[in-house]
Enzyme design. Structure first.
Site, PDB file in Angstrom:
ATOM      1  CB  SER A  46      -0.926   0.003   1.221  1.00 59.30           C
ATOM      2  OG  SER A  46      -0.186  -0.199   2.408  1.00 59.30           O
ATOM      3  CG  ASP A  84       2.177  -6.639   1.357  1.00 58.99           C
ATOM      4  OD1 ASP A  84       1.738  -7.743   1.765  1.00 58.99           O
ATOM      5  OD2 ASP A  84       1.458  -5.626   1.217  1.00 58.99           O
ATOM      6  CE  LYS A 112      -0.352  -8.522   3.725  1.00 59.17           C
ATOM      7  NZ  LYS A 112      -0.779  -8.168   2.365  1.00 59.17           N
ATOM      8  CD  GLU A 181      -7.414  -5.527   1.010  1.00 59.67           C
ATOM      9  OE1 GLU A 181      -6.282  -6.023   1.153  1.00 59.67           O
ATOM     10  OE2 GLU A 181      -7.625  -4.461   0.426  1.00 59.67           O
TER      11      GLU A 181
HETATM   12  N1  LIG Z   1      -5.222   3.863   1.994  1.00 58.87           N
HETATM   13  C1  LIG Z   1      -5.327   2.587   1.682  1.00 58.87           C
HETATM   14  N2  LIG Z   1      -6.084   1.797   2.447  1.00 58.87           N
HETATM   15  C2  LIG Z   1      -6.244   0.479   2.163  1.00 58.87           C
HETATM   16  O1  LIG Z   1      -6.953  -0.217   2.910  1.00 58.87           O
HETATM   17  C3  LIG Z   1      -5.542  -0.042   1.049  1.00 58.87           C
HETATM   18  C4  LIG Z   1      -4.734   0.817   0.292  1.00 58.87           C
HETATM   19  N3  LIG Z   1      -4.658   2.117   0.613  1.00 58.87           N
HETATM   20  N4  LIG Z   1      -4.037   0.356  -0.773  1.00 58.87           N
HETATM   21  C5  LIG Z   1      -3.918  -1.072  -0.980  1.00 58.87           C
HETATM   22  C6  LIG Z   1      -5.183  -1.716  -0.682  1.00 58.87           C
HETATM   23  C7  LIG Z   1      -6.297  -1.298  -1.636  1.00 58.87           C
HETATM   24  N5  LIG Z   1      -7.430  -1.336  -0.777  1.00 58.87           N
HETATM   25  C8  LIG Z   1      -8.696  -0.891  -1.076  1.00 58.87           C
HETATM   26  C9  LIG Z   1      -8.894   0.316  -1.667  1.00 58.87           C
HETATM   27  C10 LIG Z   1     -10.170   0.762  -1.928  1.00 58.87           C
HETATM   28  C11 LIG Z   1     -11.246   0.004  -1.621  1.00 58.87           C
HETATM   29  C12 LIG Z   1     -12.611   0.528  -1.923  1.00 58.87           C
HETATM   30  O2  LIG Z   1     -12.770   1.633  -2.347  1.00 58.87           O
HETATM   31  N6  LIG Z   1     -13.642  -0.253  -1.681  1.00 58.87           N
HETATM   32  C13 LIG Z   1     -15.035   0.153  -1.796  1.00 58.87           C
HETATM   33  C14 LIG Z   1     -15.946  -1.040  -1.718  1.00 58.87           C
HETATM   34  C15 LIG Z   1     -16.084  -1.737  -3.017  1.00 58.87           C
HETATM   35  C16 LIG Z   1     -17.256  -2.659  -3.021  1.00 58.87           C
HETATM   36  O3  LIG Z   1     -18.293  -2.326  -2.402  1.00 58.87           O
HETATM   37  O4  LIG Z   1     -17.163  -3.710  -3.682  1.00 58.87           O
HETATM   38  C17 LIG Z   1     -15.408   1.018  -0.623  1.00 58.87           C
HETATM   39  O5  LIG Z   1     -16.367   1.774  -0.759  1.00 58.87           O
HETATM   40  O6  LIG Z   1     -14.753   0.932   0.431  1.00 58.87           O
HETATM   41  C18 LIG Z   1     -11.060  -1.223  -1.029  1.00 58.87           C
HETATM   42  C19 LIG Z   1      -9.773  -1.662  -0.739  1.00 58.87           C
HETATM   43  C20 LIG Z   1      -7.057  -1.779   0.536  1.00 58.87           C
HETATM   44  N7  LIG Z   1      -5.694  -1.366   0.642  1.00 58.87           N
HETATM   45  C1  LIG Z   2      -4.106  -3.564   3.369  1.00 57.43           C
HETATM   46  C2  LIG Z   2      -3.002  -4.461   3.824  1.00 57.43           C
HETATM   47  C3  LIG Z   2      -3.524  -5.785   4.241  1.00 57.43           C
HETATM   48  C4  LIG Z   2      -1.938  -4.603   2.771  1.00 57.43           C
HETATM   49  O1  LIG Z   2      -1.739  -5.601   2.146  1.00 57.43           O
HETATM   50  C5  LIG Z   2      -1.118  -3.414   2.489  1.00 57.43           C
HETATM   51  O2  LIG Z   2      -1.125  -2.457   3.287  1.00 57.43           O
HETATM   52  O3  LIG Z   2      -0.420  -3.429   1.483  1.00 57.43           O
HETATM   53 MG   LIG Z   3      -0.522  -5.265   0.423  1.00 56.59          MG
END
Ligand SMILES: Nc1nc(=O)c2c([nH]1)NC[C@@H]1CN(c3ccc(C(=O)N[C@@H](CCC(=O)O)C(=O)O)cc3)CN21
Ligand SMILES: CC(C)C(=O)C(=O)O
Ligand SMILES: [Mg+2]
EC number: 2.1.2.11
Length: 264
Positions: A46, A84, A112, A181
């Protein structure tokens, strides 16, 4: 904080004691986390998003993860430090071994990897060579171009059953932690019950053994966007150390993640 190991997490799972974890990328925050007794830290890919401002994690390299792992280890000697494996760094078991060595030598205690049952041979090879492995299932961000976005995974019963089977296969292959996740709470609960190893969740409801948050989300300062399943603890405490301790307490009590941060 006393030294945290995989045995510590196994004992906590058996006792039903929930634990928090967070991403960390530098020594100062790693030290702040350790002072608040955050038992597990992750140098996440991330960092491509929250440190570098990219829109996904694919460009992150093994040397970048190693650089940040050295910094985090310097600030937090006693946490269980996960690192990671970036996109394509574990495409074959041989490459995985070569790249995991770089992260372990930078100070990680565990690596991971993102993916399902196809990773079984890789995980066996790593664990046989003394590299503990966390297997990341569900929304695996390195697969964004396969998924077509950061979308919740495991909603259909067939996909959910597949994820349970993946978790069991990876545990059998030697994975010592499972990370889920963005999956529905009921599926995360099912997987947490099905495996003996600790399960850490993010956007996976409060039934998992542990939780993880990207640290910038915990403070509400992430570049681009903040996922719905995260929570800004700085807003309600006004102080970084209090924010971290509040997060740790809310995980321990089961209050976080609440209904607003959970997919059903
Ligand atoms: N700032 C940040 N937080 C994270 O948790 C994160 C990162 N970056 N980068 C790597 C991954 C990418 N991640 C993410 C990023 C965005 C969503 C997202 O926008 N999800 C939607 C839901 C989508 C759905 O309903 O299917 C949301 O509204 O949260 C989810 C995981 C989790 N990880
Ligand atoms: C969101 C976590 C689990 C991760 O893989 C990351 O920070 O890259
Ligand atoms: Mg990651």
């Amino acid at each position: 904080m006393k030294k945290i190991t995989i045995s510590t997490l196994m004992a906590w799972k058996q006792e039903g004691r929930k634990f928090a974890s967070a991403t960390a990328y530098d020594a100062s925050f790693a030290q702040l986390f350790e002072e608040q007794e955050m038992p597990v830290l992750l140098v996440g890919d991330s960092l491509g998003m929250v440190l570098q401002g990219k829109s996904d994690t694919l460009s992150v390299t093994i040397d970048e993860i190693a650089y940040h792992t050295r910094s985090v280890r310097a600030g937090s000697p006693n946490s269980l430090l996960m690192a990671d494996m970036p996109f394509m760094s574990f495409a074959t078991p041989e490459e995985a071994c070569k790249n995991a060595a770089v992260l372990m030598q930078a100070g990680a205690n565990m690596v991971k990897v993102e993916g399902g049952a196809w990773l079984a041979d890789t995980i066996t090879m790593l664990t046989q060579r003394a590299v503990p492995v966390c297997a990341h299932l569900g929304l695996t961000p390195q697969s964004i171009n396969i998924f077509g976005g950061f979308k919740i995974q495991g909603r259909e019963e067939e996909k959910a059953e597949q994820m349970v089977q993946d978790a069991l296969a990876l545990e059998k292959a030697g994975a010592q932690v499972i990370l889920l996740e963005c999956v529905p709470k009921a599926l995360a609960a099912r997987i947490t019950d099905a495996v003996r190893v600790p399960v850490i969740g993010i956007g996976a409801g409060n039934a998992t053994d542990g939780q993880i948050l990207v640290m910038h989300d915990m403070f509400g300062i992430s570049a681009n966007y903040i996922p719905r399943f995260s929570k800004n603890y700085l807003k309600e405490t006004g102080d970084m150390r209090l924010a971290v301790s509040r997060y740790i307490e809310e995980v321990a009590s089961g209050e976080f993640p609440g209904p607003e941060q959970t997919f059903n």
